[in-house]
Design an enzyme around this catalytic site. Structure first.
Site, mmCIF file in Angstrom:
data_model
loop_
_atom_site.group_PDB
_atom_site.id
_atom_site.type_symbol
_atom_site.label_atom_id
_atom_site.label_comp_id
_atom_site.label_asym_id
_atom_site.label_seq_id
_atom_site.Cartn_x
_atom_site.Cartn_y
_atom_site.Cartn_z
ATOM 1 N N TYR A 18 0.847 -1.200 0.000
ATOM 2 C CA TYR A 18 0.000 0.000 0.000
ATOM 3 C C TYR A 18 0.882 1.251 0.000
ATOM 4 O O TYR A 18 0.662 2.181 -0.780
ATOM 5 C CB TYR A 18 -0.939 -0.029 1.209
ATOM 6 C CG TYR A 18 -1.665 1.266 1.446
ATOM 7 C CD1 TYR A 18 -2.665 1.688 0.574
ATOM 8 C CD2 TYR A 18 -1.340 2.062 2.530
ATOM 9 C CE1 TYR A 18 -3.323 2.890 0.785
ATOM 10 C CE2 TYR A 18 -1.999 3.264 2.750
ATOM 11 C CZ TYR A 18 -2.987 3.670 1.877
ATOM 12 O OH TYR A 18 -3.641 4.869 2.083
ATOM 13 N N GLU A 40 -11.423 5.820 5.003
ATOM 14 C CA GLU A 40 -10.898 6.627 6.114
ATOM 15 C C GLU A 40 -11.960 6.856 7.190
ATOM 16 O O GLU A 40 -11.646 6.828 8.372
ATOM 17 C CB GLU A 40 -10.346 7.965 5.615
ATOM 18 C CG GLU A 40 -9.096 7.848 4.772
ATOM 19 C CD GLU A 40 -7.859 7.351 5.507
ATOM 20 O OE1 GLU A 40 -7.861 7.257 6.743
ATOM 21 O OE2 GLU A 40 -6.871 7.046 4.822
ATOM 22 N N TRP A 48 -5.344 1.679 10.650
ATOM 23 C CA TRP A 48 -5.491 1.637 9.194
ATOM 24 C C TRP A 48 -5.313 0.220 8.664
ATOM 25 O O TRP A 48 -5.997 -0.177 7.737
ATOM 26 C CB TRP A 48 -4.511 2.605 8.536
ATOM 27 C CG TRP A 48 -4.601 2.587 7.047
ATOM 28 C CD1 TRP A 48 -3.628 2.230 6.169
ATOM 29 C CD2 TRP A 48 -5.745 2.911 6.241
ATOM 30 N NE1 TRP A 48 -4.093 2.314 4.872
ATOM 31 C CE2 TRP A 48 -5.394 2.731 4.886
ATOM 32 C CE3 TRP A 48 -7.043 3.328 6.534
ATOM 33 C CZ2 TRP A 48 -6.273 2.953 3.833
ATOM 34 C CZ3 TRP A 48 -7.920 3.554 5.475
ATOM 35 C CH2 TRP A 48 -7.539 3.364 4.150
#
Length: 187
Positions: A18, A40, A48
């Protein structure tokens, strides 16, 4: 040869991938901006990596992040999402997905695109910070507070200043790659 990367991503293949391919790369496409906005907002209060591991589940459950379909989700579809063990089953967060999609579409009508609206806060160009160690990076700024207030005023949910700052980092509005990271100059 060792490649320098931001310290936060080291040690997890998914995180590193990522980081290497997406994080901090400027995104101007509304579809991708919407995906990141939803992810988000789902992260609020969580890590995350938790959301990243569930990203494909969200993609599948949310009709490939189709904004128009999501904006039209009825309560029965929201209930179906609440039963989906592959996503975060938080009632208010699930409801916010629909609300935020509807408001996203309103911004598109008003500004031509969500990209024009959101990138307008930074004059269309990424802010390039000089982060030496990711632990020194802020979690929010005056700008993320302003965007948060503006989005909340429009009715968006789960868009606090920290979530907005993370969105700005993810979509390249802010380059918070460490200065010695190979991606710092690439993005």
């Amino acid at each position: 040869m060792k490649i320098n990367k931001c310290g936060w991503c080291l040690g997890d293949d998914l995180y590193e991938s990522y980081h290497d391919q997406e994080w901090g790369k400027p995104v101007y496409d509304d579809q991708t901006l919407f995906e990141f906005l939803i992810l988000e907002t789902m992260q609020a209060g969580l890590s995350w990596i938790t959301i990243l591991r569930k990203r494909q589940n969200y993609f599948d459950a949310l009709d490939q992040f189709d904004i128009h379909k999501i904006a039209g989700y009825h309560p029965d579809k929201q209930e179906e999402l609440l039963q989906n063990k592959g996503i975060i089953r938080h009632k208010l967060k699930v409801k916010s997905i629909v609300t935020n999609a509807q408001l996203f579409l309103e911004i598109q009508k008003e500004h031509g695109s969500f990209s024009e609206f959101i990138w307008g806060y930074v004059d269309g160009k990424p802010i390039k910070n000089r982060v030496v160690n990711y632990r020194e990076s802020p979690v929010n700024t005056e700008l993320s507070e302003q965007i948060s207030k503006d989005l909340k005023k429009r009715g968006f949910k789960f868009v606090g200043p920290t979530t907005v700052y993370a969105f700005m980092q993810a979509t390249g509005m802010i380059n918070d790659h460490e200065v010695n990271c190979f991606r710092y100059d690439e993005v």
